[in-house]
Design a protein around this motif. Structure first.
Motif, PDB file in Angstrom:
ATOM      1  N   PRO A 120      44.855   6.771  71.818  1.00 35.24           N
ATOM      2  CA  PRO A 120      45.436   5.427  71.755  1.00 35.24           C
ATOM      3  C   PRO A 120      46.096   5.019  73.069  1.00 35.24           C
ATOM      4  O   PRO A 120      46.161   3.831  73.391  1.00 35.24           O
ATOM      5  CB  PRO A 120      46.459   5.530  70.626  1.00 35.24           C
ATOM      6  N   PHE A 121      46.538   5.992  73.854  1.00 30.91           N
ATOM      7  CA  PHE A 121      47.168   5.696  75.136  1.00 30.91           C
ATOM      8  C   PHE A 121      46.157   5.179  76.153  1.00 30.91           C
ATOM      9  O   PHE A 121      46.527   4.537  77.130  1.00 30.91           O
ATOM     10  CB  PHE A 121      47.883   6.934  75.687  1.00 30.91           C
ATOM     11  N   LEU A 122      44.859   5.439  75.940  1.00 32.09           N
ATOM     12  CA  LEU A 122      43.801   4.894  76.792  1.00 32.09           C
ATOM     13  C   LEU A 122      43.187   3.633  76.186  1.00 32.09           C
ATOM     14  O   LEU A 122      42.909   2.673  76.892  1.00 32.09           O
ATOM     15  CB  LEU A 122      42.694   5.927  77.009  1.00 32.09           C
ATOM     16  N   ALA A 123      42.969   3.660  74.879  1.00 41.98           N
ATOM     17  CA  ALA A 123      42.313   2.538  74.212  1.00 41.98           C
ATOM     18  C   ALA A 123      43.185   1.288  74.229  1.00 41.98           C
ATOM     19  O   ALA A 123      42.679   0.178  74.436  1.00 41.98           O
ATOM     20  CB  ALA A 123      41.955   2.906  72.780  1.00 41.98           C
ATOM     21  N   GLY A 124      44.477   1.446  74.035  1.00 39.09           N
ATOM     22  CA  GLY A 124      45.390   0.297  73.995  1.00 39.09           C
ATOM     23  C   GLY A 124      45.360  -0.547  75.257  1.00 39.09           C
ATOM     24  O   GLY A 124      45.143  -1.765  75.194  1.00 39.09           O
ATOM     25  N   ALA A 168      32.271   0.771  77.900  1.00 41.08           N
ATOM     26  CA  ALA A 168      32.209   2.234  77.963  1.00 41.08           C
ATOM     27  C   ALA A 168      33.134   2.870  76.925  1.00 41.08           C
ATOM     28  O   ALA A 168      32.851   3.959  76.418  1.00 41.08           O
ATOM     29  CB  ALA A 168      32.582   2.713  79.360  1.00 41.08           C
ATOM     30  N   ALA A 169      34.221   2.168  76.587  1.00 38.35           N
ATOM     31  CA  ALA A 169      35.160   2.676  75.578  1.00 38.35           C
ATOM     32  C   ALA A 169      34.741   2.289  74.161  1.00 38.35           C
ATOM     33  O   ALA A 169      35.416   2.646  73.207  1.00 38.35           O
ATOM     34  CB  ALA A 169      36.560   2.144  75.865  1.00 38.35           C
ATOM     35  N   GLY A 170      33.636   1.547  74.031  1.00 39.02           N
ATOM     36  CA  GLY A 170      33.149   1.163  72.712  1.00 39.02           C
ATOM     37  C   GLY A 170      33.789  -0.089  72.160  1.00 39.02           C
ATOM     38  O   GLY A 170      33.680  -0.373  70.971  1.00 39.02           O
ATOM     39  N   ILE A 171      34.443  -0.849  73.015  1.00 32.64           N
ATOM     40  CA  ILE A 171      35.099  -2.085  72.594  1.00 32.64           C
ATOM     41  C   ILE A 171      34.105  -3.236  72.770  1.00 32.64           C
ATOM     42  O   ILE A 171      33.540  -3.399  73.856  1.00 32.64           O
ATOM     43  CB  ILE A 171      36.378  -2.332  73.410  1.00 32.64           C
ATOM     44  N   GLN A 204      41.707   6.268  67.746  1.00 27.47           N
ATOM     45  CA  GLN A 204      42.526   7.222  66.997  1.00 27.47           C
ATOM     46  C   GLN A 204      42.895   8.440  67.833  1.00 27.47           C
ATOM     47  O   GLN A 204      44.009   8.940  67.742  1.00 27.47           O
ATOM     48  CB  GLN A 204      41.792   7.667  65.737  1.00 27.47           C
ATOM     49  N   HIS A 205      41.963   8.915  68.652  1.00 30.00           N
ATOM     50  CA  HIS A 205      42.211  10.134  69.414  1.00 30.00           C
ATOM     51  C   HIS A 205      42.878   9.878  70.764  1.00 30.00           C
ATOM     52  O   HIS A 205      43.558  10.762  71.283  1.00 30.00           O
ATOM     53  CB  HIS A 205      40.910  10.911  69.628  1.00 30.00           C
TER      54      HIS A 205
END
Length: 141
Positions: free
Chosen positions: A8-12, A39-42, A5-6
């Motif tokens: 999305p440009f990194l998580a995507g 590390a990103a929680g995925i 949510q905070h």
């Protein structure tokens, strides 16, 4: 969720990289991608931290073939021990705890993750070994 949510440009892109890992992907590349994703929680199919710990704890002086045999024997041991664990009085659901006294409900996930890490280290097919685990377990029933 918070990361998605905070940032999305990194998580995507990280999620796309993790989704792009196939069984044909080089294992070192896959582990690197899974390390970033973890590390990103995925959630990942293979836990890179567990792979690193198990790889560093190899038996001193043992050949890779011996370590592989030990990994296979561990799965056989677990498969044979399952009925004993299931018949343990602590394996009864406790409504007060909303779970099991011996945490047996975590066993399936533990078997999958440890097997994936062990057979990643030995560069073996994880799915084949888990199918063999089920055959050994079914034969003991």
């Amino acid at each position: 969720q918070v990361f998605s949510q905070h940032c999305p440009f990194l998580a995507g892109p990280i999620e796309c990289l993790a989704d792009g890992v196939t069984p044909d992907t080089d294992m070192q590349v896959a582990l690197s991608i899974f390390e970033v994703a973890s590390a990103a929680g995925i959630p990942c199919e293979i836990d890179p931290a567990l792979v690193a710990v198990l790889a560093s704890s190899k038996t001193e002086g043992a050949s890779p073939e011996e370590d592989y045999k030990v990994a296979c024997l561990l799965l056989v041991f677990v498969a044979v021990a399952l009925p004993l664990l299931a018949s343990d009085p602590a394996s009864v659901y406790n409504t007060e705890m909303d779970g099991y006294n011996n945490n047996i409900h975590c066993l399936a996930k533990a078997i999958i993750h440890v097997s994936a890490a062990l057979f990643t280290i030995h560069k073996k097919n994880i799915e084949t070994h888990l199918k063999e685990f089920l055959v050994v377990r079914a034969a003991g029933a």
